[in-house]
Design an enzyme around this catalytic site. Structure first.
Site, PDB file in Angstrom:
ATOM      1  N   HIS A  25      67.601 -14.276  10.181  1.00  0.00           N
ATOM      2  CA  HIS A  25      67.891 -12.833  10.116  1.00  0.00           C
ATOM      3  C   HIS A  25      67.542 -12.223   8.770  1.00  0.00           C
ATOM      4  O   HIS A  25      67.474 -11.002   8.650  1.00  0.00           O
ATOM      5  CB  HIS A  25      69.378 -12.593  10.418  1.00  0.00           C
ATOM      6  N   ASP A  67      65.586  -6.644   2.340  1.00  0.00           N
ATOM      7  CA  ASP A  67      66.445  -6.723   3.529  1.00  0.00           C
ATOM      8  C   ASP A  67      65.620  -7.263   4.687  1.00  0.00           C
ATOM      9  O   ASP A  67      64.494  -6.798   4.903  1.00  0.00           O
ATOM     10  CB  ASP A  67      66.966  -5.314   3.875  1.00  0.00           C
TER      11      ASP A  67
END
Ligand code: F6P
Length: 476
Positions: free
Chosen positions: A167, A375
């Site tokens: 992720h 991110d």
């Protein structure tokens, strides 16, 4: 299926999802990251089992699994010991892998003790999973806490299709090899049939590492071979449940909380940021950019309000505690400098809110200011887009260092979070943007979200996992 822990609704299609953290039935949801939201949606459809740490500390190293149902999903969880929490979770996962994978080697606190804890807990996960695997079970492992799990499952002769999804970002080769055991880490990954990453950049970085460190052979179509094992690596940008987000946002806006916010803001334009309290999110520089706006744009003084929601996270990690006090200081400084008796420019909220409330806040915000320094995806960006009123949508400002910027770049204002003046100028542009342009940009982003929502994400991943496993079985 007589006594099996897995569902018998899809007998040829059993699925076990494994992640470090599982959503807590007790929690109000204030600290839910992308994984929790995305996987929950996928599992509700697949009717499978989710296995992970229950978030509790317990002295018993051999504590058994507890089983329960929550929100339409079956869970199996277990506690970990204090020492394992310190070494596996706080240590190796969050003081080593997290900063390294977010391109911040300066924040890495390496220790062998942490590595030992990481491997020990991954072995424990494998021991819990092994008895649950039946001949038709697929296992889908998530996140950086569990990279070696596939290897340990194979060691206990689990032959099921094994998928892994990362992720967070996957950094370049020269950053990865700062980790003393980088070769082992990459080799563990080769135990999976399919490795999913968020973006093409992460994919390129992983491929480079496999080639440079393990001499991987590229067989085409994203299939690599290392020491006789074939596996596929591919990008599957995670997404959201668009319909669910729209419903939540409408409800949230109408809720008592949503109405209280509206009354407190009045006609003023609202800017919002929502992120776990984490140095990778770039909130310090974001506050500076907001301060620069107030310095430069006199007409915004007494007018614009910025709400930053930052629930505390990983409080045992020193860097996070330090960040908390830094942000409190900067928020106080901005308000001390500009606030007036009837206007507080920066509302810094160091706590989490339920999902409905947050979606209501997103819908009421003219601008979302999301400026991570790095991110994997940033699902809040996608949630903000889905939460908007189509007749009066807001503007998304997203960092070009967030995975989401690749998909949303045709509608969002894409910023460099290190450029304080640039972000401040973009805020001004966003606050002044005419309705027609806002609608046009929003539609472009919604088209992307509607074409690839969370259901496509999990279906694509699981379909390709089965394809790869079949190809692997056929070639043996
Ligand atoms: O985004 C990465 C991630 O690990 C998510 O998977 C997780 O939900 C989130 O960060 C929260 O982190 P933690 O479990 O350490 O609170």
């Amino acid at each position: 299926m007589g006594g099996s822990l897995l569902s018998d609704k899809e007998p040829n299609n059993r699925l076990i999802v494994v992640s470090n953290r599982v959503p807590s039935p007790k929690g109000a949801g204030g600290n839910q990251g992308g994984l929790a939201v995305g996987v929950m949606n996928a599992l509700q459809k697949a009717d499978g089992l989710w296995l992970g740490w229950n978030g509790e500390i317990d002295g018993d190293n051999n504590a058994q699994l507890s089983h329960y149902d929550f929100d339409g999903v079956r869970f199996a969880t277990f506690p970990i010991t204090e020492h394992d929490h310190k070494t596996y979770y706080t240590g190796f996962s969050n003081e080593i892998l997290w900063p390294l994978f977010h391109y911040r080697p300066d924040k890495v606190e390496y220790s062998r003790e942490s590595l030992d804890g990481y491997l020990r807990v991954n072995q424990r996960f494998a021991r819990h999973i092994k008895p649950l695997v039946e001949p038709d079970t697929r296992v889908w492992v998530h996140d950086y806490h569990l990279i070696p799990l596939g290897y340990y499952l194979r060691q206990t002769s689990v032959d099921a299709p094994l998928g892994y999804f990362l992720h967070i970002p996957f950094p370049p080769w020269d950053v990865v090899r700062i980790l003393p055991e980088y070769e082992d880490l990459l080799r563990y990954l080769t135990s999976y049939d399919l490795i999913g990453l968020q973006t093409e950049i992460d994919l390129k970085n992983l491929r480079d590492c496999m080639v440079m460190a393990l001499d991987a052979r590229d067989l085409g179509d994203n299939v690599l071979e290392v020491e006789g094992r074939r596996f596929k690596i591919a990008a599957y940008p995670i997404s959201i449940d668009v319909n669910d987000a729209q419903d939540l946002a409408k409800k949230g806006e109408q809720s008592a909380t949503g109405q209280r916010l509206k009354r407190s803001i009045g006609d003023r334009p609202l800017v919002i940021g929502v992120d776990r309290l984490d140095y990778s999110k770039g909130v310090y520089k974001r506050f500076q950019a907001f301060e620069r706006l107030l310095e430069n744009a006199e007409h915004q003084r007494g007018n614009v309000v910025f709400i930053q929601i930052s629930p505390p996270s990983r409080t045992d990690v020193h860097e996070y505690a330090q960040l908390r006090s830094t942000l409190e200081r900067v928020a106080g400084h901005v308000n001390g400098r500009f606030a007036d008796y009837d206007w507080t420019p920066l509302r810094y909220l160091n706590r989490g809110y339920g999902r409905e409330a947050v979606f209501g806040f997103l819908r009421q915000s003219r601008v979302a200011l999301l400026t991570p320094l790095r991110d994997g995806m940033n699902l809040v960006a996608k949630e903000y887009v889905a939460a908007q009123d189509p007749e009066d949508p807001g503007v998304l400002i997203i960092s070009h260092l967030a995975g989401a910027s690749w998909e949303l770049k045709d509608g969002a204002l894409v910023c460099n979070p290190y450029d304080i003046d640039g972000v401040s100028d973009m805020l001004e542009q966003a606050l002044a943007m005419p309705l027609e342009e806002r609608k046009l940009r929003w539609r472009r982003m919604m088209d992307v979200l509607e074409a690839n929502d969370i259901h496509n994400w999990s279906q694509n991943f699981l379909a390709e996992l089965m394809e790869m496993k079949l190809a692997n079985s056929a070639s043996q």
